[in-house]
Design an enzyme around this catalytic site. Structure first.
Site, PDB file in Angstrom:
ATOM      1  CB  SER A   9      11.893  29.398   6.728  1.00  0.00           C
ATOM      2  OG  SER A   9      11.632  29.460   8.112  1.00  0.00           O
ATOM      3  CG  HIS A  34      14.831  32.686   7.663  1.00  0.00           C
ATOM      4  ND1 HIS A  34      15.248  34.004   7.660  1.00  0.00           N
ATOM      5  CD2 HIS A  34      13.707  32.646   8.415  1.00  0.00           C
ATOM      6  CE1 HIS A  34      14.397  34.733   8.379  1.00  0.00           C
ATOM      7  NE2 HIS A  34      13.447  33.926   8.854  1.00  0.00           N
ATOM      8  CG  ASP A  36      11.594  31.786  11.416  1.00  0.00           C
ATOM      9  OD1 ASP A  36      11.960  32.954  11.203  1.00  0.00           O
ATOM     10  OD2 ASP A  36      11.047  31.068  10.555  1.00  0.00           O
ATOM     11  CG  MET A  38       9.094  32.092  16.776  1.00  0.00           C
ATOM     12  SD  MET A  38       7.656  31.279  16.099  1.00  0.00           S
ATOM     13  CE  MET A  38       7.959  31.487  14.351  1.00  0.00           C
ATOM     14  CG  HIS A  67      13.295  36.391  11.916  1.00  0.00           C
ATOM     15  ND1 HIS A  67      12.121  36.073  11.253  1.00  0.00           N
ATOM     16  CD2 HIS A  67      13.045  37.571  12.556  1.00  0.00           C
ATOM     17  CE1 HIS A  67      11.219  36.995  11.489  1.00  0.00           C
ATOM     18  NE2 HIS A  67      11.742  37.905  12.283  1.00  0.00           N
ATOM     19  CG  MET A  69      10.167  36.667  15.186  1.00  0.00           C
ATOM     20  SD  MET A  69       9.304  35.401  14.223  1.00  0.00           S
ATOM     21  CE  MET A  69      10.677  34.344  13.834  1.00  0.00           C
ATOM     22  CG  MET A 138       8.160  40.329   9.903  1.00  0.00           C
ATOM     23  SD  MET A 138       9.105  38.828   9.579  1.00  0.00           S
ATOM     24  CE  MET A 138       7.808  37.596   9.565  1.00  0.00           C
ATOM     25  CG  ASP A 176      10.497  35.720   7.244  1.00  0.00           C
ATOM     26  OD1 ASP A 176      10.113  34.647   6.750  1.00  0.00           O
ATOM     27  OD2 ASP A 176      10.911  35.836   8.413  1.00  0.00           O
TER      28      ASP A 176
HETATM   29  C1  DX5 Z   1       7.208  33.635  10.491  1.00  0.00           C
HETATM   30  C2  DX5 Z   1       8.644  33.309  10.205  1.00  0.00           C
HETATM   31  C3  DX5 Z   1       8.932  32.935   8.792  1.00  0.00           C
HETATM   32  C4  DX5 Z   1       8.332  31.621   8.371  1.00  0.00           C
HETATM   33  C5  DX5 Z   1       8.117  31.655   6.886  1.00  0.00           C
HETATM   34  O1  DX5 Z   1       7.106  34.059  11.812  1.00  0.00           O
HETATM   35  O2  DX5 Z   1       9.452  34.439  10.510  1.00  0.00           O
HETATM   36  O3  DX5 Z   1      10.333  32.885   8.572  1.00  0.00           O
HETATM   37  O4  DX5 Z   1       9.156  30.528   8.709  1.00  0.00           O
HETATM   38  O5  DX5 Z   1       7.407  30.523   6.534  1.00  0.00           O
HETATM   39  P1  DX5 Z   1       6.438  30.486   5.263  1.00  0.00           P
HETATM   40  O6  DX5 Z   1       7.317  30.658   4.066  1.00  0.00           O
HETATM   41  O7  DX5 Z   1       5.842  29.129   5.369  1.00  0.00           O
HETATM   42  O8  DX5 Z   1       5.444  31.611   5.415  1.00  0.00           O
HETATM   43 ZN    ZN Z   2      11.602  34.420   9.809  1.00  0.00          ZN
END
Ligand code: DX5
Ligand code: ZN
Length: 217
Positions: A9, A34, A36, A38, A67, A69, A138, A176
């Protein structure tokens, strides 16, 4: 046991050195990257947007797993596809018209994923499972990297795997949040296919080595 699809990630990477971090992933045994996204509304944090995904794409030699969010993801799915996303996941909690969202993603030629918060039952997916390429379970509350893995996830993976087998679909199960070398193997045994790992990979002095260990479970 099959080896996992490993997806480091990028949220846990050094954003001032993204080219170096992406090249590390390219040269490692990782399968996907991956990413993220947000929006500060669906989750209480803001990460990165479309220009950063485009910059990653210029160097990435691995599948870009995005991903989302964010609320109303249908407004941005096409832009993320153009920026280089190949797998796009939307949150079931953000999508009152999930079937339509998935068709939109597939029409662009991407794999369509559904992300599921810790409190959401996998049973909710029974009537849509045939349309889902990937379910991102999640195992922390979304919004931040580096959180503690929620143990109840094991139970959810098993129940989701049963649902997938019962419906004879090829849906992949992605985990994740908080993945590490302790929980990775039992997660794979329970039915996981894809392991996302952020802090566990990037906080190491030898991240490519951690990726190799996850592949070799
Ligand atoms: C959380 C993200 C994850 C995060 C995982 O909101 O969706 O993808 O980057 O990171 P670790 O492995 O550090 O929990
Ligand atoms: Zn994620």
């Amino acid at each position: 046991m099959k080896s996992p699809i490993v997806a480091p990630s990028i949220l846990a990477a050094d954003f001032a050195n993204l080219e170096r971090e992406v090249k590390m992933i390219n040269d490692s045994q990782a399968d996907w990257i991956h990413i993220d996204i947000m929006d500060g509304v669906f989750v209480p944090n803001i990460s990165m947007g479309i220009p950063v995904v485009e910059s990653i794409k210029r160097h990435a030699r691995k599948v870009m797993d995005v991903h989302l969010m964010i609320v109303q993801p249908e407004r941005y799915v096409e832009a993320f596809h153009k920026a280089g996303a190949e797998v796009i996941s939307v949150h079931v909690e953000a999508c009152p018209h999930l079937h339509r969202n998935l068709q939109q993603i597939k029409a662009l030629g991407c794999k369509a994923g559904v992300a599921v918060n810790p409190h959401t039952s996998v049973n909710q997916l029974e009537d849509i499972i045939h349309d889902i390429d990937l379910i991102c379970l999640m195992s922390v509350n979304p919004g931040f990297g580096g959180q503690k893995f929620i143990e109840h996830t094991f139970d959810k993976v098993k129940r989701l795997k049963e649902l997938i087998n019962r419906n004879k679909t090829k849906t992949l199960i992605e985990i994740d949040g908080g993945v590490n070398l302790q929980n990775a193997k039992p997660l794979m045994e329970a039915g996981a296919d894809v392991l996302v790992a952020g802090n566990f990979v990037f906080s190491s002095a030898t991240p490519a080595d951690v990726i190799r260990q996850l592949k070799a479970l």
